[in-house]
Motif scaffolding. Structure first.
Motif, PDB file in Angstrom:
ATOM      1  N   GLY A 133      79.469  -4.462 -12.560  1.00 31.28           N
ATOM      2  CA  GLY A 133      78.721  -3.840 -11.471  1.00 31.28           C
ATOM      3  C   GLY A 133      78.818  -2.337 -11.441  1.00 31.28           C
ATOM      4  N   ALA A 134      78.905  -1.693 -12.601  1.00 35.21           N
ATOM      5  CA  ALA A 134      78.907  -0.229 -12.626  1.00 35.21           C
ATOM      6  C   ALA A 134      77.653   0.285 -11.934  1.00 35.21           C
ATOM      7  CB  ALA A 134      78.969   0.270 -14.068  1.00 35.21           C
ATOM      8  N   SER A 135      77.830   1.332 -11.136  1.00 35.98           N
ATOM      9  CA  SER A 135      76.819   1.980 -10.290  1.00 35.98           C
ATOM     10  C   SER A 135      76.866   1.470  -8.860  1.00 35.98           C
ATOM     11  CB  SER A 135      75.386   1.844 -10.822  1.00 35.98           C
ATOM     12  OG  SER A 135      74.839   0.565 -10.563  1.00 35.98           O
ATOM     13  N   VAL A 136      77.523   0.323  -8.623  1.00 36.83           N
ATOM     14  CA  VAL A 136      77.568  -0.238  -7.274  1.00 36.83           C
ATOM     15  C   VAL A 136      78.728   0.329  -6.463  1.00 36.83           C
ATOM     16  CG1 VAL A 136      77.891  -2.373  -5.938  1.00 36.83           C
ATOM     17  CG2 VAL A 136      76.413  -2.368  -7.952  1.00 36.83           C
ATOM     18  N   HIS A 137      79.906   0.455  -7.093  1.00 36.52           N
ATOM     19  CA  HIS A 137      81.130   0.707  -6.326  1.00 36.52           C
ATOM     20  C   HIS A 137      81.801   2.067  -6.553  1.00 36.52           C
ATOM     21  CE1 HIS A 137      81.142  -3.422  -4.951  1.00 36.52           C
ATOM     22  NE2 HIS A 137      81.056  -3.844  -6.193  1.00 36.52           N
ATOM     23  N   GLU A 138      81.380   2.822  -7.552  1.00 37.77           N
ATOM     24  CA  GLU A 138      82.123   4.032  -7.884  1.00 37.77           C
ATOM     25  C   GLU A 138      82.233   4.999  -6.701  1.00 37.77           C
ATOM     26  OE1 GLU A 138      80.344   2.669 -11.847  1.00 37.77           O
ATOM     27  OE2 GLU A 138      79.911   2.540  -9.700  1.00 37.77           O
ATOM     28  N   GLY A 139      81.108   5.257  -6.036  1.00 38.11           N
ATOM     29  CA  GLY A 139      81.146   6.168  -4.893  1.00 38.11           C
ATOM     30  C   GLY A 139      82.004   5.667  -3.755  1.00 38.11           C
ATOM     31  N   ILE A 167      66.495  -7.284 -14.188  1.00 33.26           N
ATOM     32  CA  ILE A 167      65.286  -8.107 -14.285  1.00 33.26           C
ATOM     33  C   ILE A 167      64.223  -7.382 -15.099  1.00 33.26           C
ATOM     34  CG2 ILE A 167      63.343  -9.028 -12.951  1.00 33.26           C
ATOM     35  CD1 ILE A 167      65.392  -9.603 -10.687  1.00 33.26           C
ATOM     36  N   ALA A 168      64.027  -6.094 -14.805  1.00 35.91           N
ATOM     37  CA  ALA A 168      63.025  -5.314 -15.530  1.00 35.91           C
ATOM     38  C   ALA A 168      63.382  -5.204 -17.011  1.00 35.91           C
ATOM     39  CB  ALA A 168      62.899  -3.929 -14.902  1.00 35.91           C
ATOM     40  N   ALA A 169      64.675  -5.037 -17.311  1.00 39.14           N
ATOM     41  CA  ALA A 169      65.099  -4.914 -18.706  1.00 39.14           C
ATOM     42  C   ALA A 169      64.823  -6.208 -19.469  1.00 39.14           C
ATOM     43  CB  ALA A 169      66.582  -4.558 -18.777  1.00 39.14           C
ATOM     44  N   LEU A 170      65.198  -7.336 -18.897  1.00 39.23           N
ATOM     45  CA  LEU A 170      64.975  -8.609 -19.574  1.00 39.23           C
ATOM     46  C   LEU A 170      63.485  -8.896 -19.737  1.00 39.23           C
ATOM     47  CD1 LEU A 170      67.686 -10.999 -18.051  1.00 39.23           C
ATOM     48  CD2 LEU A 170      67.777  -9.685 -20.172  1.00 39.23           C
ATOM     49  N   ALA A 171      62.705  -8.560 -18.709  1.00 41.78           N
ATOM     50  CA  ALA A 171      61.264  -8.790 -18.779  1.00 41.78           C
ATOM     51  C   ALA A 171      60.616  -7.951 -19.875  1.00 41.78           C
ATOM     52  CB  ALA A 171      60.618  -8.489 -17.435  1.00 41.78           C
ATOM     53  N   ALA A 172      61.169  -6.763 -20.126  1.00 47.61           N
ATOM     54  CA  ALA A 172      60.611  -5.876 -21.155  1.00 47.61           C
ATOM     55  C   ALA A 172      61.203  -6.131 -22.533  1.00 47.61           C
ATOM     56  CB  ALA A 172      60.864  -4.420 -20.748  1.00 47.61           C
ATOM     57  N   GLY A 173      62.120  -7.087 -22.624  1.00 47.91           N
ATOM     58  CA  GLY A 173      62.764  -7.358 -23.897  1.00 47.91           C
ATOM     59  C   GLY A 173      63.800  -6.325 -24.289  1.00 47.91           C
ATOM     60  N   ALA A 174      64.273  -5.548 -23.293  1.00 50.77           N
ATOM     61  CA  ALA A 174      65.267  -4.497 -23.545  1.00 50.77           C
ATOM     62  C   ALA A 174      66.669  -5.021 -23.239  1.00 50.77           C
ATOM     63  CB  ALA A 174      64.971  -3.264 -22.686  1.00 50.77           C
ATOM     64  N   ASP A 175      67.665  -4.282 -23.703  1.00 52.30           N
ATOM     65  CA  ASP A 175      69.051  -4.650 -23.411  1.00 52.30           C
ATOM     66  C   ASP A 175      69.378  -4.349 -21.958  1.00 52.30           C
ATOM     67  OD1 ASP A 175      69.563  -5.477 -26.016  1.00 52.30           O
ATOM     68  OD2 ASP A 175      70.271  -3.490 -26.639  1.00 52.30           O
ATOM     69  N   PRO A 176      70.108  -5.221 -21.288  1.00 50.26           N
ATOM     70  CA  PRO A 176      70.579  -4.926 -19.935  1.00 50.26           C
ATOM     71  C   PRO A 176      71.575  -3.752 -19.959  1.00 50.26           C
ATOM     72  CG  PRO A 176      70.802  -7.263 -20.447  1.00 50.26           C
ATOM     73  CD  PRO A 176      70.514  -6.564 -21.739  1.00 50.26           C
ATOM     74  N   VAL A 177      71.767  -3.141 -18.811  1.00 48.73           N
ATOM     75  CA  VAL A 177      72.772  -2.074 -18.691  1.00 48.73           C
ATOM     76  C   VAL A 177      74.125  -2.702 -18.389  1.00 48.73           C
ATOM     77  CG1 VAL A 177      71.087  -0.364 -17.942  1.00 48.73           C
ATOM     78  CG2 VAL A 177      72.305  -1.736 -16.216  1.00 48.73           C
ATOM     79  N   ASN A 178      75.173  -1.905 -18.565  1.00 43.38           N
ATOM     80  CA  ASN A 178      76.538  -2.281 -18.174  1.00 43.38           C
ATOM     81  C   ASN A 178      77.099  -3.472 -18.958  1.00 43.38           C
ATOM     82  OD1 ASN A 178      76.052  -0.346 -16.227  1.00 43.38           O
ATOM     83  ND2 ASN A 178      75.967  -1.782 -14.524  1.00 43.38           N
ATOM     84  N   LEU A 179      76.593  -3.720 -20.149  1.00 40.35           N
ATOM     85  CA  LEU A 179      77.048  -4.886 -20.888  1.00 40.35           C
ATOM     86  C   LEU A 179      78.509  -4.727 -21.309  1.00 40.35           C
ATOM     87  CD1 LEU A 179      74.078  -5.865 -23.241  1.00 40.35           C
ATOM     88  CD2 LEU A 179      75.014  -7.182 -21.322  1.00 40.35           C
ATOM     89  N   ILE A 180      79.299  -5.726 -20.992  1.00 39.64           N
ATOM     90  CA  ILE A 180      80.673  -5.805 -21.455  1.00 39.64           C
ATOM     91  C   ILE A 180      80.756  -6.715 -22.663  1.00 39.64           C
ATOM     92  CG2 ILE A 180      83.043  -6.391 -20.815  1.00 39.64           C
ATOM     93  CD1 ILE A 180      81.859  -3.995 -19.308  1.00 39.64           C
ATOM     94  N   ARG A 181      79.903  -7.743 -22.649  1.00 39.53           N
ATOM     95  CA  ARG A 181      79.791  -8.639 -23.815  1.00 39.53           C
ATOM     96  C   ARG A 181      78.360  -9.130 -23.958  1.00 39.53           C
ATOM     97  NH1 ARG A 181      82.739 -14.413 -24.212  1.00 39.53           N
ATOM     98  NH2 ARG A 181      80.750 -15.182 -23.420  1.00 39.53           N
TER      99      ARG A 181
END
Length: 298
Positions: free
Chosen positions: A82-88, A284-298
């Motif tokens: 969940g990077a981008s959700v909790h840092e602040g 959702i937008a990344a998967l729909a566009a065939g792109a890699d999701p963000v924040n991938l750990i694996r």
């Protein structure tokens, strides 16, 4: 596209954009194939066993930390934190703990309860030499918030480098940095390399009166070693995370001198659902566009 979420609130936020169902991972999966699974926030990693036999493209966590996740995740299932959700918000609780400890606010609260008016000089943040363990999103957020107070923060990571915030010291430089650190803030994830990193030797290298702030994970700190330093009156601590959690009744941390504890609430702000929704929509937008999701750990 099919997405499962753990709450009605998140389901209603995403309704219309995708086919969405509520699934808490404690009951059978609503579909045999799911594009994105959002597990319950702060849920046990054991719940991930429910993914076995389900065709899942991505598990999107609501947490930054992922300790224990990869061992429980079925093979071949992608996982994003969940990077981008909790840092602040987590950096805010770090600042709140540090400020409260430096300005002796717990004493003033106790005095208020007893109707006692007694002041005195406190330490403050101006000029404070702070070592931040971690140069990722959380470490950067803490660094940014310390600067306006006039503190002197330095970030430490595995290797020396320069980024948009300036220089990052290498872990090999830590002994020299600790010798003059008035505060150390832990902003690291928990993994094999960081578990027990802050041990008796680490704490012994900190100067008398210094404070340890932990907004990373509790098991990064050797709790027995920290208790020994607190009982001796040599160091102080302000912790949003502990080992174990919840902290058991009568645990020595509760009554140790010079400590301030909050119950792992760094990410728990009322705007969290907005941030989670934004991240899930991005995936959702990344998967729909065939792109890699963000924040991938694996």
């Amino acid at each position: 596209m099919r997405v499962t979420v753990p709450t009605e609130e998140l389901r209603s936020r995403l309704a219309g954009a995708v086919e969405v169902a509520i699934w808490d991972l404690a009951s059978p999966a609503p579909w045999p194939a799911i594009d994105i699974v959002v597990p319950p926030y702060m849920g046990s990693v054991s719940l991930l066993g429910a993914l076995a036999g389900v065709d899942v493209r991505l598990v999107q966590s609501q947490s930054i930390g992922y300790d224990g996740v990869l061992e429980r995740l079925p093979p071949g299932v992608a996982f994003a934190n969940g990077a981008s959700v909790h840092e602040g918000p987590a950096a805010e609780i770090g600042m709140a703990l540090l400020l409260a400890a430096q300005r002796d606010l717990p004493r003033f609260v106790r005095q208020q309860d007893a109707e006692i008016w007694r002041g005195g000089f406190t330490r403050g943040l101006f000029g404070l030499r702070v070592v931040i363990l971690g140069a990722g999103g959380l470490g950067g957020a803490m660094f940014d918030r310390l600067l306006p107070f006039g503190a002197r923060p330095v970030r430490v990571a595995r290797s020396r480098r320069v980024d948009e915030r300036g220089a990052v010291a290498a872990l090999s430089e830590l002994p020299g940095l600790l010798s003059t650190a008035e505060a150390v803030v832990i902003c690291l994830p928990l993994d094999d390399a960081t578990r027990g990193l802050v041990d008796a030797g680490f704490l012994a290298a900190m100067p008398d009166g210094a404070i340890l702030v932990n907004i990373g994970r509790g098991a990064i700190v050797d709790t027995d070693a920290l208790v020994a330093e607190l009982v001796a009156g040599r160091l102080r601590a302000a912790l949003d995370v502990t080992d174990a959690e919840p902290l058991p009744a009568r645990h020595p941390l509760w009554s140790a001198p010079g400590i301030l504890i909050s119950p792992h609430v760094g990410g728990q702000v009322t705007t969290m659902p907005d941030a989670v929704e934004a991240l899930v929509r991005r995936q959702i937008a990344a998967l729909a566009a065939g792109a890699d999701p963000v924040n991938l750990i694996r």
